[in-house]
Design a protein around this motif. Sequence first.
Motif, PDB file in Angstrom:
ATOM      1  N   UNK A  20       2.008   1.186   3.711  1.00 12.55           N
ATOM      2  CA  UNK A  20       3.126   0.259   3.551  1.00 12.55           C
ATOM      3  C   UNK A  20       2.784  -1.191   3.795  1.00 12.55           C
ATOM      4  N   UNK A  21       1.552  -1.499   4.194  1.00  8.27           N
ATOM      5  CA  UNK A  21       1.173  -2.900   4.415  1.00  8.27           C
ATOM      6  C   UNK A  21       1.288  -3.693   3.115  1.00  8.27           C
ATOM      7  N   UNK A  22       1.706  -4.968   3.208  1.00  9.67           N
ATOM      8  CA  UNK A  22       1.877  -5.826   2.050  1.00  9.67           C
ATOM      9  C   UNK A  22       0.889  -6.977   2.085  1.00  9.67           C
ATOM     10  N   UNK A  23       0.373  -7.346   0.896  1.00  8.25           N
ATOM     11  CA  UNK A  23      -0.632  -8.403   0.803  1.00  8.25           C
ATOM     12  C   UNK A  23      -0.323  -9.315  -0.380  1.00  8.25           C
ATOM     13  N   UNK A  24      -0.692 -10.579  -0.223  1.00  8.92           N
ATOM     14  CA  UNK A  24      -0.684 -11.498  -1.354  1.00  8.92           C
ATOM     15  C   UNK A  24      -2.047 -11.451  -1.998  1.00  8.92           C
ATOM     16  N   UNK A  25      -2.128 -11.811  -3.263  1.00  5.55           N
ATOM     17  CA  UNK A  25      -3.405 -11.797  -3.946  1.00  5.55           C
ATOM     18  C   UNK A  25      -3.513 -10.631  -4.912  1.00  5.55           C
ATOM     19  N   UNK A  26      -4.714 -10.450  -5.416  1.00  4.92           N
ATOM     20  CA  UNK A  26      -4.935  -9.432  -6.422  1.00  4.92           C
ATOM     21  C   UNK A  26      -5.438  -8.121  -5.878  1.00  4.92           C
ATOM     22  N   UNK A  27      -5.905  -7.299  -6.813  1.00  2.00           N
ATOM     23  CA  UNK A  27      -6.337  -5.949  -6.467  1.00  2.00           C
ATOM     24  C   UNK A  27      -7.641  -5.939  -5.694  1.00  2.00           C
ATOM     25  N   UNK A  28      -8.418  -7.039  -5.764  1.00  2.00           N
ATOM     26  CA  UNK A  28      -9.709  -7.086  -5.063  1.00  2.00           C
ATOM     27  C   UNK A  28      -9.516  -7.009  -3.547  1.00  2.00           C
ATOM     28  N   UNK A  29      -8.570  -7.822  -3.024  1.00  2.00           N
ATOM     29  CA  UNK A  29      -8.305  -7.758  -1.575  1.00  2.00           C
ATOM     30  C   UNK A  29      -7.798  -6.380  -1.188  1.00  2.00           C
ATOM     31  N   UNK A  30      -7.035  -5.787  -2.069  1.00  2.00           N
ATOM     32  CA  UNK A  30      -6.472  -4.467  -1.789  1.00  2.00           C
ATOM     33  C   UNK A  30      -7.569  -3.406  -1.689  1.00  2.00           C
ATOM     34  N   UNK A  31      -8.644  -3.570  -2.431  1.00  2.00           N
ATOM     35  CA  UNK A  31      -9.760  -2.618  -2.364  1.00  2.00           C
ATOM     36  C   UNK A  31     -10.436  -2.672  -0.996  1.00  2.00           C
ATOM     37  N   UNK A  32     -10.551  -3.887  -0.447  1.00  2.00           N
ATOM     38  CA  UNK A  32     -11.114  -3.993   0.912  1.00  2.00           C
ATOM     39  C   UNK A  32     -10.223  -3.283   1.921  1.00  2.00           C
ATOM     40  N   UNK A  33      -8.914  -3.377   1.693  1.00  2.00           N
ATOM     41  CA  UNK A  33      -7.955  -2.680   2.571  1.00  2.00           C
ATOM     42  C   UNK A  33      -8.178  -1.171   2.511  1.00  2.00           C
ATOM     43  N   UNK A  34      -8.315  -0.615   1.306  1.00  2.00           N
ATOM     44  CA  UNK A  34      -8.522   0.832   1.160  1.00  2.00           C
ATOM     45  C   UNK A  34      -9.895   1.256   1.659  1.00  2.00           C
ATOM     46  N   UNK A  35     -10.895   0.362   1.563  1.00  2.00           N
ATOM     47  CA  UNK A  35     -12.244   0.683   2.045  1.00  2.00           C
ATOM     48  C   UNK A  35     -12.363   0.545   3.555  1.00  2.00           C
ATOM     49  N   UNK A  36     -11.263   0.107   4.206  1.00  2.00           N
ATOM     50  CA  UNK A  36     -11.240  -0.061   5.667  1.00  2.00           C
ATOM     51  C   UNK A  36     -12.255  -1.087   6.139  1.00  2.00           C
ATOM     52  N   UNK A  87       0.843  -1.200   0.000  1.00  2.00           N
ATOM     53  CA  UNK A  87       0.000   0.000   0.000  1.00  2.00           C
ATOM     54  C   UNK A  87       0.881   1.254   0.000  1.00  2.00           C
ATOM     55  N   UNK A  88       0.563   2.193  -0.866  1.00  2.00           N
ATOM     56  CA  UNK A  88       1.331   3.448  -0.948  1.00  2.00           C
ATOM     57  C   UNK A  88       1.111   4.333   0.267  1.00  2.00           C
ATOM     58  N   UNK A  89       0.006   4.101   1.001  1.00  2.00           N
ATOM     59  CA  UNK A  89      -0.340   4.982   2.120  1.00  2.00           C
ATOM     60  C   UNK A  89       0.241   4.501   3.445  1.00  2.00           C
TER      61      UNK A  89
END
Length: 468
Positions: free
Chosen positions: A26-42, A22-24
């Motif tokens: 720094x957390x790192x995740x495996x998987x695609x952009x879908x999981x990352x959207x949940x991260x940004x949506x809190x 994450x650019x904001x």
Amino acid sequence: MPKAKDIFWQYAQVQEDGKLACNFCGEQYTGGITRFKYHLACLSCHDVAICHQVPDNVKQMAEKVVEGMNEKPTKKGKMSSFRISSSASGPHLGSSGSNSSTKGGQLQTISNMFRKQEKDNIDRLLFKAMSMNNLPFNLLRSNDFKNFVVAVSQHGPGYFPPSSETARKRLLDDARKEVDAYIEEMKSTWAHYGCTIMSDIWKDTIRNRSYINLLVSCPIGTIFWKAKHVEKVPKNAELITEFLSSTIEEIGPKNVIQIVTNNGSNYRRAKLILEERYSNIFTTSCAAHCIDLMLEDIDTLENVASIMTKARQIVKFIYNKQQALDVMRTYTKGAELKRPSATRFASHFTCLHSILKQEENLRFMVASNDWRLVEEVEKDHARDITHLIQNEDFWNMGKEIIMFVEPLVKVLKMVDGEGSTMGYLYEALDRAKEAIKAASKDKKEQYIPYWKIIDRRWARNLHNPLLF
């Protein structure tokens, strides 16, 4: 490879090991952009931690996208949406197929999660507003505040609070009119039900000024009537007499049934003068003050005074020495000792009671190496406290005193609370005397001194024909 059309790739960096960073935060995740959207949506689901540094505009955009994703039709064999299953065993994450369900459970969709997040955000805003404006947390228990919240929710979107000028002028004027109407309604009942005038003296120790306060009470309620500023507490009765007399004339002598004051000698003399001047008005002493004076008299008994002095010494030493206070809080696990008030003698016995409740912890404290360090600094004073706490007679006599005074303290709490309790006072005092006798196991030499104090104060201050 990343999909160029998905704008959320701009908020992540693909690492050498294939993880997304994450650019904001720094957390790192495996998987695609879908999981990352949940991260940004809190949204704390899909084993993804929420991002605490995401900008609001990015968060809102991610929330909308995630909500849209969960509203899409299900593909065969895929999950239709993220769901929370709430069953008898409590809430847990559900991950069933499109045809699965939890029998008897309650399902919440992603939109419910957004509503919870909205409430959490509102709660945080409310907490911030209270904290930044020094508002007490007890405000949240206020029925008036709860009524305000309900009214705002019923009003719906678009409500804005009034300006400070509106509150200072129009709303304050409206409130004053409501109070005036309430007072007029109350005054209209005085001719039928009568009323009680209550007076005491309040001393402002900071400015070294005193005030004589007057309140008027009737079955509808109690109102503040007026106050008079005096340079010093009046020791003669003339000033109090004239102040009370002027109030009686304002209200109407026929509308006043009784006057309730404290038990000071100045008020007692003033009441005698008023009884001669107004034959239809009874004068009554404050029951709470009278019982407090009973406790003051008990505090002067030789065996009681010795133990109470030792209890005050323990509390005074511990709270005047920071090192001793830190050690005490460690051994009492944060529990505090009650400190006595100079004007409320019941607090002296509450102080002793608080010490007795911590007997085991205090004994361990003075036997510890931590307390040895206190003794090295404070020397004789600390050793005196050690001897007091290790003295068996102190604990045995303290417990006996509390057994004797506890019935009186219960009566004090009753009459010092809300509502009318005078009708129960005589019976309560009789029961207190019997409880004291029982605590002494019928030993006259123990309970008679207490009975004499109660009877003397009772006859002098509380015996009133109005109450029979």
